[in-house]
Design an enzyme around this catalytic site. Structure first.
Site, mmCIF file in Angstrom:
data_model
loop_
_atom_site.group_PDB
_atom_site.id
_atom_site.type_symbol
_atom_site.label_atom_id
_atom_site.label_comp_id
_atom_site.label_asym_id
_atom_site.label_seq_id
_atom_site.Cartn_x
_atom_site.Cartn_y
_atom_site.Cartn_z
ATOM 1 N N HIS A 157 1.651 4.345 -2.959
ATOM 2 C CA HIS A 157 1.430 5.743 -2.670
ATOM 3 C C HIS A 157 2.618 6.389 -3.355
ATOM 4 C CE1 HIS A 157 -1.758 6.775 -0.294
ATOM 5 N NE2 HIS A 157 -1.473 5.921 0.871
ATOM 6 N N HIS A 167 0.839 -1.254 0.093
ATOM 7 C CA HIS A 167 0.182 -0.078 -0.096
ATOM 8 C C HIS A 167 0.803 1.282 0.067
ATOM 9 C CE1 HIS A 167 -3.326 2.617 1.568
ATOM 10 N NE2 HIS A 167 -2.339 3.267 1.972
ATOM 11 N N GLU A 168 1.644 1.437 0.906
ATOM 12 C CA GLU A 168 2.849 2.552 0.989
ATOM 13 C C GLU A 168 3.502 2.777 -0.274
ATOM 14 O OE1 GLU A 168 2.400 4.347 3.217
ATOM 15 O OE2 GLU A 168 0.990 3.274 4.231
ATOM 16 N N GLU A 183 -6.207 7.376 -0.769
ATOM 17 C CA GLU A 183 -6.255 6.031 0.061
ATOM 18 C C GLU A 183 -6.857 4.775 -0.579
ATOM 19 O OE1 GLU A 183 -4.652 5.154 2.995
ATOM 20 O OE2 GLU A 183 -3.923 7.081 2.843
#
Length: 300
Positions: free
Chosen positions: A134, A130-131, A201
């Site tokens: 980003h 997930h990071e 998100e």
């Protein structure tokens, strides 16, 4: 659609900033506001990542000091087609994580000791994917700039209060308008910042699921992090609330209210979206992560 929405929200943030400058000093005030915004954003572009990591006491680790954690990030970065980011650990009992950096070549990912001790390897992989999503989407730079603009808008509003903006006859709104500006402009900026964070998100959840190939491991991790965030206080985040949108789950309260005042989408909504993504990918509908307890301590 998310990209378009984010672009519109960024335009709204910039327009709000210039509007505050105009109300303080008409054309001259707007020019000053623009120059101020450019200067603060330039500073943030080059220094924000180091500032955020320092605020949270993050320490850089490598393959020798955190072999399992480092290997997870390295493997995921290769899958995502990204340069290897710098890897950090925050000595914090609340499970959480964030990414920062102005571009993929200068990115860093950070996880708390609480996250590394609490989650299974599959779940850690989901969070770090997930990071990295980003990073790939360049959300880290976007959120830094929005936080800087939001702070600058508040500073401008305070400038108007302390230096007589309400008495300035060039102010088209008069005294009452200036008072309303001082109160409402920072609130409006915070709301736009929160809306941008929530938008990104969902995109990072999808991107992380694609990178790791384990959307339900990420869903399981979100449940655990959200639950713990209700009970474990994140002191550095409480002292620096502007950094809250960077984390995978709101570190301030952990509340999942999907409303105008949330920095993050509701966790249950994110899990529902991840279940849909799992169906699209043909991935298992439930994660095996809970059957794989973390071993070897929080540093891997």
């Amino acid at each position: 659609m998310n990209t378009l929405r984010t672009g519109l929200l960024m335009a709204a943030m910039t327009g709000l900033f210039l509007a505050v400058g105009y109300l303080l000093g008409r054309e001259t005030g707007m020019i000053i506001a623009f120059v101020f915004a450019a200067g603060t954003n330039l500073f943030a572009y080059w220094n924000a990542d180091r500032m955020v990591l320092s605020m949270h006491g993050a320490q850089q680790v490598d393959r020798a000091s955190a072999p399992e954690y480092y290997a997870i990030v390295e493997r995921l970065a290769q899958r995502a087609g990204l340069p290897m980011p710098k890897v950090y650990v925050m000595d914090n009992p609340q499970p959480n994580a964030f990414a920062t950096g102005r571009n993929p070549q200068n990115a860093a990912v950070a996880a708390t000791t609480g996250l590394l001790a609490t989650l299974s390897p599959d779940e850690i992989e989901g969070v770090m994917a997930h990071e990295l999503a980003h990073v790939r989407h360049r959300d880290t730079l976007l959120m830094t700039l929005t936080a800087t603009l939001a702070g600058a808008i508040s500073m401008l509003a305070n400038f108007g209060m302390f230096f007589g903006g309400s008495r300035d006859r060039n102010n088209p709104l008069g005294a009452l308008g200036s008072i309303l500006m001082i109160i409402l402009a920072p609130m409006a900026a915070a709301l736009v910042q929160m809306a941008i964070s929530r938008t990104r998100e969902y995109g990072a959840d999808r991107g992380g699921a694609e990178i790791s190939g384990k959307p339900m491991a990420l869903a399981s991790a979100l449940v655990k992090i959200d639950r713990m965030a209700h009970r474990v206080v994140n002191e550095p985040a409480e002292a620096n609330p502007a950094t809250a949108p960077l984390f995978i789950i709101n570190p301030l309260s952990g509340r999942g209210m999907d409303n105008l005042f949330s920095t993050h989408p509701a966790t249950e909504n994110r899990i529902a979206a991840l279940k849909q993504i799992a169906q699209e990918m043909g991935a298992p509908s439930a994660s095996r992560a809970d059957a794989q307890p973390q071993r070897g301590g929080p540093w891997g």
